[in-house]
Design an enzyme around this catalytic site. Structure first.
Site, PDB file in Angstrom:
ATOM      1  N   LYS A  13       0.819  -1.220   0.000  1.00  0.00           N
ATOM      2  CA  LYS A  13       0.000   0.000   0.000  1.00  0.00           C
ATOM      3  C   LYS A  13       0.849   1.264   0.000  1.00  0.00           C
ATOM      4  CE  LYS A  13      -2.262  -0.743   3.814  1.00  0.00           C
ATOM      5  NZ  LYS A  13      -1.906  -2.063   4.338  1.00  0.00           N
ATOM      6  N   ARG A  88      -9.614   1.458   9.547  1.00  0.00           N
ATOM      7  CA  ARG A  88      -9.239   0.067   9.769  1.00  0.00           C
ATOM      8  C   ARG A  88     -10.289  -0.685  10.577  1.00  0.00           C
ATOM      9  NH1 ARG A  88      -3.379   0.651   9.302  1.00  0.00           N
ATOM     10  NH2 ARG A  88      -2.333  -1.353   9.420  1.00  0.00           N
ATOM     11  N   ARG A 127      11.079  -7.405   4.251  1.00  0.00           N
ATOM     12  CA  ARG A 127      11.151  -5.984   4.592  1.00  0.00           C
ATOM     13  C   ARG A 127      11.841  -5.788   5.949  1.00  0.00           C
ATOM     14  NH1 ARG A 127       5.609  -2.665   4.766  1.00  0.00           N
ATOM     15  NH2 ARG A 127       5.297  -3.637   6.775  1.00  0.00           N
ATOM     16  N   ARG A 133      11.855  -2.657  10.580  1.00  0.00           N
ATOM     17  CA  ARG A 133      10.692  -2.143  11.309  1.00  0.00           C
ATOM     18  C   ARG A 133      10.377  -3.074  12.467  1.00  0.00           C
ATOM     19  NH1 ARG A 133       5.287  -0.460   8.057  1.00  0.00           N
ATOM     20  NH2 ARG A 133       4.201  -1.603   9.694  1.00  0.00           N
ATOM     21  N   ARG A 144      -0.801  -9.144  13.181  1.00  0.00           N
ATOM     22  CA  ARG A 144      -1.336  -8.054  12.350  1.00  0.00           C
ATOM     23  C   ARG A 144      -2.278  -8.601  11.277  1.00  0.00           C
ATOM     24  NH1 ARG A 144       4.124  -5.762  10.734  1.00  0.00           N
ATOM     25  NH2 ARG A 144       3.060  -4.560   9.130  1.00  0.00           N
TER      26      ARG A 144
HETATM   27  P1  ADP Z   1       0.732  -2.209   7.924  1.00  0.00           P
HETATM   28  O1  ADP Z   1      -0.316  -1.848   6.916  1.00  0.00           O
HETATM   29  O2  ADP Z   1       1.961  -2.786   7.292  1.00  0.00           O
HETATM   30  O3  ADP Z   1       0.217  -3.031   9.085  1.00  0.00           O
HETATM   31  P2  ADP Z   1       0.813   0.536   9.000  1.00  0.00           P
HETATM   32  O4  ADP Z   1       2.032   1.347   8.857  1.00  0.00           O
HETATM   33  O5  ADP Z   1      -0.399   0.945   8.243  1.00  0.00           O
HETATM   34  O6  ADP Z   1       1.298  -0.919   8.615  1.00  0.00           O
HETATM   35  O7  ADP Z   1       0.406   0.418  10.540  1.00  0.00           O
HETATM   36  C1  ADP Z   1       1.315   0.030  11.544  1.00  0.00           C
HETATM   37  C2  ADP Z   1       0.607  -0.045  12.905  1.00  0.00           C
HETATM   38  O8  ADP Z   1       0.092   1.250  13.246  1.00  0.00           O
HETATM   39  C3  ADP Z   1      -0.616  -0.962  12.964  1.00  0.00           C
HETATM   40  O9  ADP Z   1      -0.277  -2.306  13.229  1.00  0.00           O
HETATM   41  C4  ADP Z   1      -1.408  -0.320  14.120  1.00  0.00           C
HETATM   42  O10 ADP Z   1      -0.873  -0.667  15.380  1.00  0.00           O
HETATM   43  C5  ADP Z   1      -1.164   1.157  13.923  1.00  0.00           C
HETATM   44  N1  ADP Z   1      -2.210   1.796  13.087  1.00  0.00           N
HETATM   45  C6  ADP Z   1      -2.024   2.393  11.865  1.00  0.00           C
HETATM   46  N2  ADP Z   1      -3.194   2.861  11.383  1.00  0.00           N
HETATM   47  C7  ADP Z   1      -4.144   2.539  12.299  1.00  0.00           C
HETATM   48  C8  ADP Z   1      -5.550   2.725  12.383  1.00  0.00           C
HETATM   49  N3  ADP Z   1      -6.247   3.329  11.400  1.00  0.00           N
HETATM   50  N4  ADP Z   1      -6.206   2.265  13.480  1.00  0.00           N
HETATM   51  C9  ADP Z   1      -5.545   1.673  14.465  1.00  0.00           C
HETATM   52  N5  ADP Z   1      -4.235   1.447  14.467  1.00  0.00           N
HETATM   53  C10 ADP Z   1      -3.520   1.872  13.400  1.00  0.00           C
END
Ligand code: ADP
Length: 186
Positions: A13, A88, A127, A133, A144
């Site tokens: 994404k 989400r 990654r 990360r 996740r």
């Molecule tokens: P990925 O899509 O690879 O899981 P992101 O960078 O989008 O990674 O998100 C990393 C972390 O940030 C998530 O696992 C969560 O803990 C938090 N996070 C990001 N966006 C949200 C959201 N909209 N609601 C709740 N937690 C979020």
């Protein structure tokens, strides 16, 4: 034009989001990036988010909803934005609808990037080796993914019912996936 890019962790994404924001001239808003930068800067938001992120859990809705509410009011969002990693959960999607209608805005299209679980795990572990990360370890990745399937995937139906969902195959080169996305956006 306001867009959402949607898909499991590791679907690519972030990479596609940069290309979309470039092509359509819309601002890229990634809640993951905002939270990681808060964490790095040691802000209160970052400290609150850390315990959830480290476990691969979602940060509480009110925190991320607050972030997006403030962000989309900023001037640079007037020409359109692309949400990456938000919404989400169903409460986040409902909150987004209310805040957009309050601002006289709407979502044009939700692009869902589809990738199967086995591919996701191997991509994320790769990654982790490249970027380090801290939430990319195997156990956290599995969590996740679980969280994604349980809490986020139901949003596909939510946007499908509104006639806004476009599904795109996330397997292929960055350029291949991008041209599918461009076609889907129309
Ligand atoms: P990925 O899509 O690879 O899981 P992101 O960078 O989008 O990674 O998100 C990393 C972390 O940030 C998530 O696992 C969560 O803990 C938090 N996070 C990001 N966006 C949200 C959201 N909209 N609601 C709740 N937690 C979020």
């Amino acid at each position: 034009m306001n867009l959402i890019i949607f898909g499991p962790p590791g679907a690519g994404k972030g990479t596609q989001a940069l290309k979309i924001s470039d092509k359509y001239g819309v601002v890229h808003i990634s809640t993951g990036d905002i939270l990681r930068s808060a964490l790095k800067n040691g802000t209160e938001l970052g400290l609150k988010a850390k315990e959830y992120m480290d476990k691969g859990e979602l940060v509480p809705d009110d925190l991320v909803i607050g972030i997006i509410k403030d962000r989309i009011k900023e001037q640079d969002c007037r020409n359109g934005f692309l949400l990456d990693g938000f919404p989400r959960t169903l409460p986040q999607a409902d909150a987004l609808d209310s805040m957009l209608s309050a601002e006289g805005m709407e979502i044009a299209s939700v692009v869902s990037v589809e990738v199967e679980d086995s591919e996701i795990v191997s991509r994320i572990l790769k990654r982790q080796q490249e970027e380090g990360r801290s939430d990319d370890t195997e156990q956290v990745v599995q969590n996740r993914l679980q969280v994604y399937r349980n809490q986020t995937e139901p949003l596909r139906g939510y946007y499908e019912d509104k006639g806004k969902l476009s599904e795109v195959d996330g397997i292929g080169s960055v350029e291949e996936v991008f041209s599918r996305i461009v076609e889907a956006i129309g």
